[in-house]
Write a protein that holds these residues in place. Structure first.
Motif, PDB file in Angstrom:
ATOM      1  N   ILE A 115     -10.738  -6.757  22.598  1.00  0.00           N
ATOM      2  CA  ILE A 115     -10.956  -5.558  21.951  1.00  0.00           C
ATOM      3  C   ILE A 115     -11.197  -6.072  20.640  1.00  0.00           C
ATOM      4  CG2 ILE A 115      -8.350  -4.508  19.986  1.00  0.00           C
ATOM      5  CD1 ILE A 115      -6.429  -5.209  22.921  1.00  0.00           C
ATOM      6  N   ILE A 116     -10.837  -7.726  20.296  1.00  0.00           N
ATOM      7  CA  ILE A 116     -12.073  -8.337  19.313  1.00  0.00           C
ATOM      8  C   ILE A 116     -13.594  -7.750  19.243  1.00  0.00           C
ATOM      9  CG2 ILE A 116     -11.454 -10.075  18.503  1.00  0.00           C
ATOM     10  CD1 ILE A 116      -9.171 -11.132  18.677  1.00  0.00           C
TER      11      ILE A 116
ATOM     12  N   MET B   3      -6.337  -4.221  28.784  1.00  0.00           N
ATOM     13  CA  MET B   3      -7.354  -4.581  28.282  1.00  0.00           C
ATOM     14  C   MET B   3      -6.934  -5.955  27.557  1.00  0.00           C
ATOM     15  SD  MET B   3     -10.473  -3.157  25.152  1.00  0.00           S
ATOM     16  CE  MET B   3     -10.877  -1.033  25.774  1.00  0.00           C
TER      17      MET B   3
ATOM     18  N   LYS C 247     -14.508  -5.706  20.765  1.00  0.00           N
ATOM     19  CA  LYS C 247     -14.913  -3.995  20.299  1.00  0.00           C
ATOM     20  C   LYS C 247     -14.918  -3.917  18.594  1.00  0.00           C
ATOM     21  CE  LYS C 247     -13.156  -1.138  23.917  1.00  0.00           C
ATOM     22  NZ  LYS C 247     -14.658  -0.304  23.823  1.00  0.00           N
ATOM     23  N   ILE C 248     -13.716  -4.951  17.950  1.00  0.00           N
ATOM     24  CA  ILE C 248     -13.943  -4.460  16.933  1.00  0.00           C
ATOM     25  C   ILE C 248     -14.978  -4.277  15.749  1.00  0.00           C
ATOM     26  CG2 ILE C 248     -12.311  -5.123  14.703  1.00  0.00           C
ATOM     27  CD1 ILE C 248      -9.834  -5.519  17.046  1.00  0.00           C
TER      28      ILE C 248
ATOM     29  N   GLU D  83     -18.337  -4.846  17.124  1.00  0.00           N
ATOM     30  CA  GLU D  83     -19.402  -3.687  16.972  1.00  0.00           C
ATOM     31  C   GLU D  83     -19.171  -2.792  16.048  1.00  0.00           C
ATOM     32  OE1 GLU D  83     -19.513  -1.930  20.847  1.00  0.00           O
ATOM     33  OE2 GLU D  83     -18.440  -3.512  21.884  1.00  0.00           O
ATOM     34  N   LEU D  84     -17.989  -2.574  15.321  1.00  0.00           N
ATOM     35  CA  LEU D  84     -17.870  -1.631  14.179  1.00  0.00           C
ATOM     36  C   LEU D  84     -18.770  -2.419  13.131  1.00  0.00           C
ATOM     37  CD1 LEU D  84     -14.490  -0.666  14.604  1.00  0.00           C
ATOM     38  CD2 LEU D  84     -16.305   0.247  15.276  1.00  0.00           C
ATOM     39  N   LYS D  85     -19.595  -3.609  13.166  1.00  0.00           N
ATOM     40  CA  LYS D  85     -20.682  -3.971  12.127  1.00  0.00           C
ATOM     41  C   LYS D  85     -21.758  -3.133  11.918  1.00  0.00           C
ATOM     42  CE  LYS D  85     -18.794  -8.806  11.628  1.00  0.00           C
ATOM     43  NZ  LYS D  85     -18.979 -10.103  11.271  1.00  0.00           N
ATOM     44  N   GLU D  86     -21.894  -2.647  12.936  1.00  0.00           N
ATOM     45  CA  GLU D  86     -23.646  -1.481  12.824  1.00  0.00           C
ATOM     46  C   GLU D  86     -22.773  -0.373  11.901  1.00  0.00           C
ATOM     47  OE1 GLU D  86     -23.389  -2.110  17.577  1.00  0.00           O
ATOM     48  OE2 GLU D  86     -22.477  -1.165  16.465  1.00  0.00           O
ATOM     49  N   ILE D  87     -21.589  -0.436  11.170  1.00  0.00           N
ATOM     50  CA  ILE D  87     -21.063   1.127  10.066  1.00  0.00           C
ATOM     51  C   ILE D  87     -22.068   0.433   9.068  1.00  0.00           C
ATOM     52  CG2 ILE D  87     -19.531   2.012   9.218  1.00  0.00           C
ATOM     53  CD1 ILE D  87     -17.896   1.756  11.394  1.00  0.00           C
TER      54      ILE D  87
ATOM     55  N   ASN E 116      -7.509  -9.190  25.043  1.00  0.00           N
ATOM     56  CA  ASN E 116      -7.511  -9.394  23.463  1.00  0.00           C
ATOM     57  C   ASN E 116      -8.777  -9.874  22.496  1.00  0.00           C
ATOM     58  OD1 ASN E 116      -4.419  -9.120  22.680  1.00  0.00           O
ATOM     59  ND2 ASN E 116      -4.111 -11.662  21.993  1.00  0.00           N
TER      60      ASN E 116
END
Lengths: 319, 162
Positions: A6-7, A1, A9-10, A12-16, A3
């Motif tokens: 990966i970035i 994968m 994917k990271i 996407e965590l804004k949905e938390i 960079n």
């Protein structure tokens, strides 16, 4: 994968995100606390009263003099209840007392007393003969208890070398349990409007979570406290949940509940009962950690059934 | 406490509560505990202002407070590496239904397997988009050290995701 992947994917965590209800509810509390913290000291008692009355300050000044000054006013406010004119004065006086207390142990005791006072106020408001007519007062009293529970629960999460966390957990646990009893009694009395019932249910859930948090701390520190008390506490909770599961069984068996809902609920009920049975076995073996873990599993599953049963009927579900 | 401070604190809450919560959630893995710690972070900020002290940069201050609260939390509760049962029902509210849940849980779990300082720089730099200057204040490191940390953290994450 690579960079970039990966970035991506990271990000996407804004949905938390936190729950919107908590976000708005805590904002209200923060704004209230900031307002109260401004109102400290003798002049703040004057300001708290003027905030309620909004008359000319000259008239208010005369009133304060007649009543014997801000200290006398604070004494008169002591028996006030949420919704009363002098209630903000009572809160301001309590906050002032907290601010001038330097000794941590005394401060902790004061906070415990304030928590008890909020629960007593809720109890008094609910016992009042006008409770059906004065629902806004009930809601205000429930809000004040909620603030105390949120604050107590936040404190339990933070280790502070100046605070005896086990002692705080013991006190907070008992107070949360008392608050729950008062709240459950008010729901059982069925003299509340739907809006107030929802508020009381919400506060009851917070009380339950606060009590559980306190119990976790006590179980983790069983060597520093009386394990028989903790075992008895867990035993009580297991018994109450057992009765709650029987209530849900009856609701699920009701003819008005659709077959699909009944099957789903029954499956989860069985799992919940199984976890509860395992909790009892662990308790008998003096495995407090195991008993609490299984109890929590059972409780979480019971909440799932409560949601299914609750949506099948319109009655607020009491834990 | 001045009225301007009160307004600034509430403005900071509106801007940063969600970000501070997310930081806590990704570090400790529980919605409820993350909400509790976020509440405590803002209450501590309020207390700081009430003592007459000034806060120049609310965001940096809140992250610093939250880092300290998380250390205390670990000390009291141990490090939590799995999703607690009370959050299982709430996964849908925290995670977009447009993406497969497994993907998001993968990256979350991968983050948890990193060292604390690698986790933090990934969250602050890539997720929250903080400038390096601000990160150096929050993490108490010089800017050069922060840049090196970011590079190493991304490599570490790549290794975990293989």
């Amino acid at each position: 994968m690579n960079n970039n992947a990966i970035i991506s994917k990271i990000k996407e965590l804004k949905e938390i995100k936190p729950s919107q209800e908590w976000l708005f509810s805590f904002r209200e509390q923060l704004a209230d606390q900031a307002e109260i913290k401004q109102k400290t000291g003798f002049f703040s008692v004057f300001e708290a009263l003027s905030f309620q009355f909004k008359p000319a300050y000259a008239v208010l000044g005369v009133l304060v003099v007649i009543l014997g000054g801000p200290v006398a006013l604070a004494k008169m406010a002591k028996s006030s209840l949420p919704g009363d004119v002098l209630f903000p004065v009572k809160l301001a006086a309590e906050q002032f007392q907290l601010n001038i207390t330097m000794d941590q142990a005394t401060k902790t005791q004061l906070e415990a007393n304030i928590f008890s006072e909020r629960v007593n106020e809720l109890s008094s408001v609910l016992a009042s003969s006008n409770v059906t007519a004065d629902q806004s007062r009930v809601e205000k009293a429930a809000n004040e208890v909620q603030k105390q529970l949120v604050s107590a629960k936040a404190q339990l999460n933070v280790a502070d070398k100046n605070i005896d966390t086990v002692a705080v957990a013991r006190t907070v646990g008992k107070q949360a349990a008392t608050a729950q009893k008062v709240l459950r009694a008010s729901l059982s009395a069925k003299n509340s409007t739907t809006g107030v019932s929802e508020k009381i249910t919400e506060v009851s859930e917070i009380a339950d979570k606060t009590e559980m948090k306190a119990l976790e701390i006590l179980v983790n520190n069983a060597d520093k406290t009386d394990s028989k008390d903790i075992a008895a506490n867990i035993g009580d909770k297991i018994d109450k949940t057992s009765q709650t599961l029987k209530t849900y069984e009856e609701k699920v068996a009701d003819k008005s509940v659709s077959d699909k809902v009944a099957i789903n609920a029954s499956l989860i009920l069985d799992q919940s009962q199984k976890a509860l049975d395992e909790a009892k076995v662990s308790l008998d073996k003096d495995d407090l950690n195991g008993a609490l873990d299984q109890y929590k599993v059972s409780q979480a599953l019971a909440e799932g059934v409560a949601n299914i049963v609750g949506s099948a009927s319109s009655t607020p579900v009491v834990k | 406490m001045k009225i301007a401070d009160k307004k600034n604190l509430l403005d900071a809450y509106d801007k940063y509560a969600e970000h501070i919560y997310r930081f806590a959630y990704l570090k400790i893995g529980s919605q409820e505990n993350a909400q509790d710690l976020t509440s405590e972070a803002f209450l501590r900020c309020l207390k700081y202002l009430e003592e007459g002290k000034e806060v120049d940069n609310f965001r940096a201050f809140l992250y610093q407070v939250m880092r300290n609260l998380i250390v205390d939390f670990y000390r009291q509760n141990g490090r939590i590496s799995s999703v607690p049962i009370e959050d299982i029902n709430e996964v849908d509210s925290a995670v977009s239904l447009e993406k497969p849940i497994a993907q998001n849980i993968d990256i979350e779990n991968a983050l948890k397997r990193l060292k604390d300082d690698h986790q933090e720089v990934i969250i602050l730099y890539y997720l929250e988009g903080l400038p390096i200057a601000e990160m150096s204040v929050i993490l108490s490191k010089n800017e050069g050290a922060v840049r090196v940390s970011i590079h190493r953290a991304l490599n570490a994450l790549k290794e975990v995701l293989k």
